[in-house]
Write a protein that holds these residues in place. Structure first.
Motif, mmCIF file in Angstrom:
data_model
loop_
_atom_site.group_PDB
_atom_site.id
_atom_site.type_symbol
_atom_site.label_atom_id
_atom_site.label_comp_id
_atom_site.label_asym_id
_atom_site.label_seq_id
_atom_site.Cartn_x
_atom_site.Cartn_y
_atom_site.Cartn_z
ATOM 1 N N ASP A 200 0.813 -1.218 0.000
ATOM 2 C CA ASP A 200 0.000 0.000 0.000
ATOM 3 C C ASP A 200 0.844 1.265 0.000
ATOM 4 O OD1 ASP A 200 -2.224 -1.522 -0.066
ATOM 5 O OD2 ASP A 200 -2.816 -1.212 2.015
ATOM 6 N N PHE A 201 2.016 1.202 0.615
ATOM 7 C CA PHE A 201 2.916 2.351 0.609
ATOM 8 C C PHE A 201 3.644 2.471 -0.726
ATOM 9 C CE2 PHE A 201 3.507 2.168 5.500
ATOM 10 C CZ PHE A 201 2.243 2.698 5.656
ATOM 11 N N ASP A 202 4.132 1.335 -1.229
ATOM 12 C CA ASP A 202 4.929 1.355 -2.463
ATOM 13 C C ASP A 202 4.102 1.762 -3.677
ATOM 14 O OD1 ASP A 202 7.241 0.595 -1.152
ATOM 15 O OD2 ASP A 202 6.878 -1.540 -1.426
ATOM 16 N N LYS A 203 2.786 1.545 -3.622
ATOM 17 C CA LYS A 203 1.971 1.844 -4.801
ATOM 18 C C LYS A 203 1.423 3.274 -4.785
ATOM 19 C CE LYS A 203 -2.713 0.611 -3.316
ATOM 20 N NZ LYS A 203 -3.915 -0.172 -3.610
ATOM 21 N N SER A 204 1.636 4.024 -3.690
ATOM 22 C CA SER A 204 0.976 5.326 -3.615
ATOM 23 C C SER A 204 1.866 6.470 -3.134
ATOM 24 C CB SER A 204 -0.253 5.240 -2.693
ATOM 25 O OG SER A 204 0.129 4.859 -1.387
ATOM 26 N N TYR A 205 2.982 6.188 -2.483
ATOM 27 C CA TYR A 205 3.711 7.269 -1.830
ATOM 28 C C TYR A 205 4.665 8.010 -2.771
ATOM 29 C CZ TYR A 205 2.296 7.179 3.027
ATOM 30 O OH TYR A 205 1.576 7.325 4.189
#
Length: 416
Positions: A200-205
């Motif tokens: 979730d972090f790698d796909k949006s941050y």
């Protein structure tokens, strides 16, 4: 268990199959295999569950802190004064000001929803989670006014962007005109691509310097939250209690338990449930030991009577059969531990092999949160598994061993 020389001889003789006793040996082998598989399953599953929890905790807390100080309305105006107050709190090891906002980004016609996070340049470079996970580029390229940003690996993959690509970040809350609000669009160069390991972090941050984020979001000299690290994550509530009282009129202090409570509580419930369910395998193995020893006692009734007639006391017979059952349990436990550790070491290859044979993606990062299957063996839990297995094996031997010890040689040998 210490056996006398003649007891050891009988023990070895009964452990090995004799002619016509193949069925008893097969039953004992099933008991051994059941213990082995039960121990291996417990070691593998508990290590993976602990690994998932530990990895999620390290990544989430490493990026979001043990606690956050969030201003009312999502903004902290006098953030420098609040930051000094936080850093002066006993037990606080670091405090990082952050501004974060969900926005849109586009590259080559592709549009993705993102979470733009602004941090001070020094905090970006010192962040342990970020600096150790850079796949391409360099975080040192992110400086105030440089127009350089860092992207998560999945976001970069979805956009098709690489280091040096020019992406556009869109802020819908732009400037007002007579024709309505015009979204604010600013182009940035990709200076680094990181992979935290949490999907979730790698796909949006998108990480950028604080000054650039404030300019993009038109917030002025404001921030959204202050990330707080403490000496002890388990005592974060006690450490930050005085700070919560001081900032009660301007901000809210929320620790990692409250912000991620549902996730970690679900993992803890799953961990306990899996331990109880898999322990039933060892319990079944203990029943197998009971049945195999009962069969052995019935097959060796005449031998037991002769041994008793020759002067062997009841406790000798008891020790022999208890030792046989415990040997099966201990042997299965040791082999199970080895099998479990081998499976954990090659877990990625095993997972890929099963996925290839089944045609299914068994570890989809979008579902599992983490990009890889982690493992973290807990020596205390492994010790509990070993002790529990040996205790179950010992208890399983008592009934057959007492039956053997209470054999009446007169009744057995009356017609011999």
């Amino acid at each position: 268990m210490i056996l006398r020389p003649y007891e050891r001889t009988i023990f070895k003789r009964y452990l090995l199959p004799a002619r016509g006793e193949g069925f008893i040996f097969v039953a004992a082998s099933f008991s051994f295999v059941a213990v082995m598989l039960g121990v291996a399953a417990l070691v593998i599953v508990m290590s993976v569950v602990n690994g998932v929890r530990g990895e999620l905790f390290d990544k989430i807390v490493g990026l979001n802190g043990h606690a956050v100080v969030q201003g009312f309305g999502g903004r902290i105006d006098n953030w420098r004064d609040v930051l000094k107050e936080v850093r002066a709190t006993p037990g606080v090891t670091s405090a990082t000001p952050i501004i974060e906002q969900p926005l849109l980004t586009t590259f080559n016609g592709r549009v993705e929803g993102v979470a733009v996070r602004g941090m001070l340049v020094d905090d970006i470079r010192k962040n342990d989670v970020l600096k150790g996970e850079v796949l391409q580029g360099n975080l040192n390229r992110l400086t105030d006014g440089s127009g350089e940003v860092a992207l998560g690996s999945e976001l970069a993959r979805n956009l098709g962007a690489n280091v040096g690509s020019q992406i556009t970040i869109i802020n819908p809350a732009g400037r007002s005109t007579p024709f309505g609000t015009v979204p604010r669009e600013i182009s940035y160069s990709v200076g680094a691509i990181f992979e935290i390991g949490v999907y979730d972090f790698d796909k949006s941050y998108i990480i950028m310097p604080m000054a650039d984020a404030q300019l993009l979001l038109l917030t002025g000299d404001q921030i959204g939250i202050i990330k707080v690290q403490t000496e002890n994550a388990d005592k974060v509530g006690e450490i930050l209690a005085p700070l919560s009282q001081k900032l009660a009129a301007t901000a809210i202090v929320a620790d990692w338990r409250s912000t991620n409570s549902s996730l970690f509580e679900a993992l803890e419930v799953e961990r306990v449930a899996l331990f109880v369910i898999l322990s039933l395998i060892i319990l079944v193995a203990a029943f197998n030991i009971v049945s195999s020893l009962i069969m052995l006692v019935r097959a060796k009734t005449r031998d037991i009577a002769i041994i008793r007639t020759m002067g062997a006391p009841r406790d000798s017979v008891l020790r022999i059969f208890v030792a046989i059952g415990v040997a099966i349990g201990v042997g299965g436990t040791m082999v199970g531990l080895i099998l479990g550790f081998v499976a954990l070491y090659f877990r990625k290859g095993i997972l890929n092999g099963i996925g290839y044979l089944s045609g299914q993606n068994l570890w989809d990062p979008s579902v599992r949160f983490l990009t890889e299957l982690p493992s973290k063996p807990n020596p205390v839990e492994i010790g509990v598994v070993v002790v529990m297995t040996i205790v179950f094996s010992f208890l399983a031997t008592l009934y057959p061993a007492f039956k053997a010890a209470n054999t009446d040689p007169v009744q057995v040998l009356r017609y011999e």
